[in-house]
Design a protein around this motif. Structure first.
Motif, PDB file in Angstrom:
ATOM      1  N   UNK A   1       0.873  -1.172   0.000  1.00 32.84           N
ATOM      2  CA  UNK A   1       0.000   0.000   0.000  1.00 32.84           C
ATOM      3  C   UNK A   1       0.913   1.225   0.000  1.00 32.84           C
ATOM      4  N   UNK A   2       1.598   1.408  -1.119  1.00 29.98           N
ATOM      5  CA  UNK A   2       2.640   2.426  -1.193  1.00 29.98           C
ATOM      6  C   UNK A   2       2.091   3.847  -1.097  1.00 29.98           C
ATOM      7  N   UNK A   3       0.891   4.059  -1.566  1.00 33.13           N
ATOM      8  CA  UNK A   3       0.299   5.400  -1.470  1.00 33.13           C
ATOM      9  C   UNK A   3       0.090   5.787  -0.012  1.00 33.13           C
ATOM     10  N   UNK A   4      -0.445   4.868   0.765  1.00 31.90           N
ATOM     11  CA  UNK A   4      -0.684   5.157   2.186  1.00 31.90           C
ATOM     12  C   UNK A   4       0.617   5.217   2.970  1.00 31.90           C
ATOM     13  N   UNK A   5       1.637   4.503   2.512  1.00 29.84           N
ATOM     14  CA  UNK A   5       2.922   4.485   3.221  1.00 29.84           C
ATOM     15  C   UNK A   5       3.674   5.801   3.084  1.00 29.84           C
TER      16      UNK A   5
ATOM     17  N   UNK B   1      14.026   3.515   2.838  1.00 29.57           N
ATOM     18  CA  UNK B   1      12.673   2.994   2.668  1.00 29.57           C
ATOM     19  C   UNK B   1      11.795   4.031   1.984  1.00 29.57           C
ATOM     20  N   UNK B   2      11.988   5.291   2.338  1.00 34.50           N
ATOM     21  CA  UNK B   2      11.245   6.364   1.665  1.00 34.50           C
ATOM     22  C   UNK B   2      11.582   6.383   0.171  1.00 34.50           C
ATOM     23  N   UNK B   3      12.857   6.231  -0.166  1.00 33.55           N
ATOM     24  CA  UNK B   3      13.266   6.227  -1.569  1.00 33.55           C
ATOM     25  C   UNK B   3      12.678   5.021  -2.301  1.00 33.55           C
ATOM     26  N   UNK B   4      12.700   3.868  -1.657  1.00 36.61           N
ATOM     27  CA  UNK B   4      12.128   2.669  -2.279  1.00 36.61           C
ATOM     28  C   UNK B   4      10.636   2.843  -2.526  1.00 36.61           C
ATOM     29  N   UNK B   5       9.957   3.462  -1.579  1.00 37.85           N
ATOM     30  CA  UNK B   5       8.522   3.711  -1.732  1.00 37.85           C
ATOM     31  C   UNK B   5       8.271   4.698  -2.875  1.00 37.85           C
TER      32      UNK B   5
ATOM     33  N   UNK C   1       8.392   2.911  -6.093  1.00 37.06           N
ATOM     34  CA  UNK C   1       7.151   2.165  -6.315  1.00 37.06           C
ATOM     35  C   UNK C   1       6.055   3.076  -6.854  1.00 37.06           C
ATOM     36  N   UNK C   2       6.022   4.306  -6.342  1.00 35.12           N
ATOM     37  CA  UNK C   2       4.991   5.262  -6.743  1.00 35.12           C
ATOM     38  C   UNK C   2       5.382   6.042  -7.998  1.00 35.12           C
ATOM     39  N   UNK C   3       6.626   5.865  -8.432  1.00 31.85           N
ATOM     40  CA  UNK C   3       7.169   6.675  -9.538  1.00 31.85           C
ATOM     41  C   UNK C   3       7.128   8.155  -9.169  1.00 31.85           C
ATOM     42  N   UNK C   4       7.308   8.432  -7.886  1.00 32.51           N
ATOM     43  CA  UNK C   4       7.289   9.807  -7.383  1.00 32.51           C
ATOM     44  C   UNK C   4       8.725  10.332  -7.342  1.00 32.51           C
TER      45      UNK C   4
END
Length: 202
Positions: A96-100, A120-124, A127-130
């Protein structure tokens, strides 16, 4: 739940169980009982992470309630950091990468944050392509924990360089400077960082 267990191990190294609590809220608004209940709930949630049959959905729900509670700001910085980090890691592991995103930003933005938080923030973000957030996150890692750059593939790093070019100079330049200061180079013997340094010169 490999990421979650790693988060807990990192967080438990902090001396978060303190008796003297520095708070920034009106102490009269928080009763001793409510604060004790909040701390007990957090301790119980952390204990849940050690179970082999962890219910990630239930844990995320518990942590969300803890963070939303009026007594949460009265917890110590270490306790709040742990809550944000474990909540974000739980959501990340649940894909649930959006909520994370928000709890991971909160955890990494605190003074207690480590390379694990930012990684972990970078990995997330990946995932979000943010990439608007990924580039500053990678910049923080490059400047504070340059050895951690070796954890990322050449493809991932070159992708960040390309995406950094789409960001304002205030974001792109510190990232490229961070890579240069860290003496980053591709792991592949058939690749060089020349294009990265050219981008910095330009």
């Amino acid at each position: 739940m490999k990421i979650l267990f790693a988060a807990c191990a990192a967080a438990l190294l902090a001396c978060w169980a303190q008796t003297a609590i520095a708070i920034s809220v009106d102490e009269t608004a928080i009763t001793a009982d409510s604060l004790s209940r909040e701390r007990a709930a957090l301790q119980l949630a952390i204990a849940e992470t050690q179970k082999s049959n962890l219910d990630a959905v239930a844990l995320a729900k518990s942590l969300k309630a803890i963070i939303s509670d009026a007594a949460f700001p009265a917890l110590s910085d270490d306790e709040r950091h742990m809550a944000y980090l474990v909540y974000g890691a739980t959501l990340y592991d649940s894909e649930d990468w959006t909520s994370a995103r928000d709890p991971l930003i909160s955890a990494s933005g605190m003074a207690e944050a480590s390379a694990f938080d930012w990684g972990l923030r970078l990995s997330n973000d990946f995932r979000l392509r943010d990439f608007a957030d990924a580039v500053p996150a990678a910049t923080r890692i490059a400047k504070n924990w340059p050895d951690k750059l070796a954890d990322y593939s050449d493809g991932g790093m070159f992708l960040l360089v390309r995406e950094a070019k789409k960001q304002p100079p205030a974001i792109e330049i510190p990232f490229l400077e961070g890579l240069y200061a860290a003496r980053w180079k591709p792991q592949s013997a058939f690749s060089t960082a020349d294009s990265v340094w050219l981008a910095l010169i330009e």
